[in-house]
Enzyme design. Sequence first.
Site, short mmCIF file in Angstrom:
data_model
loop_
_atom_site.label_atom_id
_atom_site.label_comp_id
_atom_site.label_asym_id
_atom_site.label_seq_id
_atom_site.Cartn_x
_atom_site.Cartn_y
_atom_site.Cartn_z
N ASP A 1 49.06 24.77 144.87
CA ASP A 1 49.99 26.04 144.79
C ASP A 1 49.27 27.33 144.86
OD1 ASP A 1 49.08 25.25 142.25
OD2 ASP A 1 51.01 25.90 141.24
N ASP B 1 50.09 23.88 158.53
CA ASP B 1 50.74 24.86 159.09
C ASP B 1 51.03 26.10 158.51
OD1 ASP B 1 51.72 22.46 160.34
OD2 ASP B 1 54.01 23.02 160.45
N TYR C 1 51.99 9.32 152.12
CA TYR C 1 52.23 8.81 153.70
C TYR C 1 52.01 7.34 153.85
CZ TYR C 1 52.36 13.52 155.95
OH TYR C 1 52.64 14.61 156.49
N LYS D 1 46.30 18.84 142.54
CA LYS D 1 47.23 19.26 141.57
C LYS D 1 46.84 18.33 140.45
CE LYS D 1 51.23 21.34 140.46
NZ LYS D 1 51.07 22.95 140.12
N ASP E 1 48.71 18.60 155.34
CA ASP E 1 49.79 18.82 156.29
C ASP E 1 50.57 20.21 156.07
OD1 ASP E 1 51.85 18.02 158.34
OD2 ASP E 1 53.30 17.70 156.73
C1 IPM Z 1 51.26 16.38 161.81
C2 IPM Z 1 52.77 16.03 161.73
C3 IPM Z 1 52.80 14.64 161.29
C4 IPM Z 1 52.28 14.65 159.85
C5 IPM Z 1 54.09 13.99 161.52
C6 IPM Z 1 54.80 14.21 162.98
C7 IPM Z 1 54.10 12.67 161.06
O1 IPM Z 1 53.34 17.00 161.05
O2 IPM Z 1 50.66 16.12 162.24
O3 IPM Z 1 51.02 17.62 161.28
O4 IPM Z 1 53.05 14.77 159.10
O5 IPM Z 1 51.25 14.17 159.57
MN MN Z 2 52.32 18.80 160.03
#
Ligand code: IPM
Ligand code: MN
Length: 369
Positions: A221, A249, A141, A189, A245
Amino acid sequence: MKLKVLILAGDGIGPEVTQEAVRVLKTVADLGGHDFSFDEKRIGGVAIKADGTPLPKATLDAALESDAVLLGAVGGNEFNSLTPDKRPEAGLLAIRQALGGFANLRPAFAHPALAINSPLRPEVIDGADILFVRELLGGLYFGKPREWNRETGEAWNTMRYNRSEVVRVARVAFELASPRRRKLPSVDKANVLEVSQLWRATVTELAPQYPDVTLDHQYVDACSMHLMNTPRNFDVVLTENLFGDILSDESAVITGSLGMLPSATIGGAVNLYEPVHGSAPDIAGKGIANPLGAILTAAMLLRHSAGLEQDALAIEASVRKVLDDGHRTADLLRGGETKRKATSTQEMGALVHEALNEIIDRRQAMHAV
Ligand code: IPM
Ligand code: MN
């Protein structure tokens, strides 16, 4: 208790869900006699439109002067063709960097009432309670060089960490694992990436200082598969920025909806609180977004920035109660329940507010005896 909170509602569903989180914070302040003040500023797409930049100076200044920042979401389809440095997300990354919080705490747990919302079988997710500690200021990032060279048709990003960046976030993970189930997988990794080898070596070096915590290492993975196969085996999970990240999710699958997940970023000058979900432009402005991720984020704010653990627990219990009572926003209506009427964003906020009033009232009555 005095607390200056900066609200950055941002884009898409950000304003709708943040409003409900603020309502809950105000309830806690009213009932507990706390002096919480709220200021609001722009970030992301709304700031690009009004101020020509995703992070205006006024926003940054106000953030640095506050005790805690509560953020909704940033991003929108109209910005999709912009380069990363011009997009709403650049504002979010810039404020993360300016506030300095490097440890992003992302809990993901199974709510019994939402078991039907997960594609995983109830017996697989039952009791799952994971806390991701995602490094937030390094890796791909922020690493340089980064560029898309349109002439040569090449692009590159740099996954970069130094030892002290790994040490500081790993310490947070070890410390959080200690009062929990004392299991700490560190995700990397290291079979391919030098940066992961540094990560693994550094975390391994620290482990003897936390003898009660069992550290192990997992390739990202394999970890992503184990999370779905055996989520209950996980406790605290330490990961670098991008892996965290993605895995956070993925773990929304355990909870049933991305709309449920809160986060807190600690370790810097000012803590930053944001739900894990994004701006969801497709459902923005319709009053149907799930505010529970934002509300649970407010609970984290009380826990980590105000030391109000009992109130954080009360908010979490209120959310459980509302779900146990069968209330569902549209994202939570699944598994043959789709004919049931969905609860709106505001109704959901009001229900949590009501439950919270009751829980705090009862607590205060008990203390008065
Ligand atoms: C999160 C989001 C952010 C990230 C984006 C919006 C920059 O996906 O907070 O998980 O990737 O950190
Ligand atoms: Mn995210």
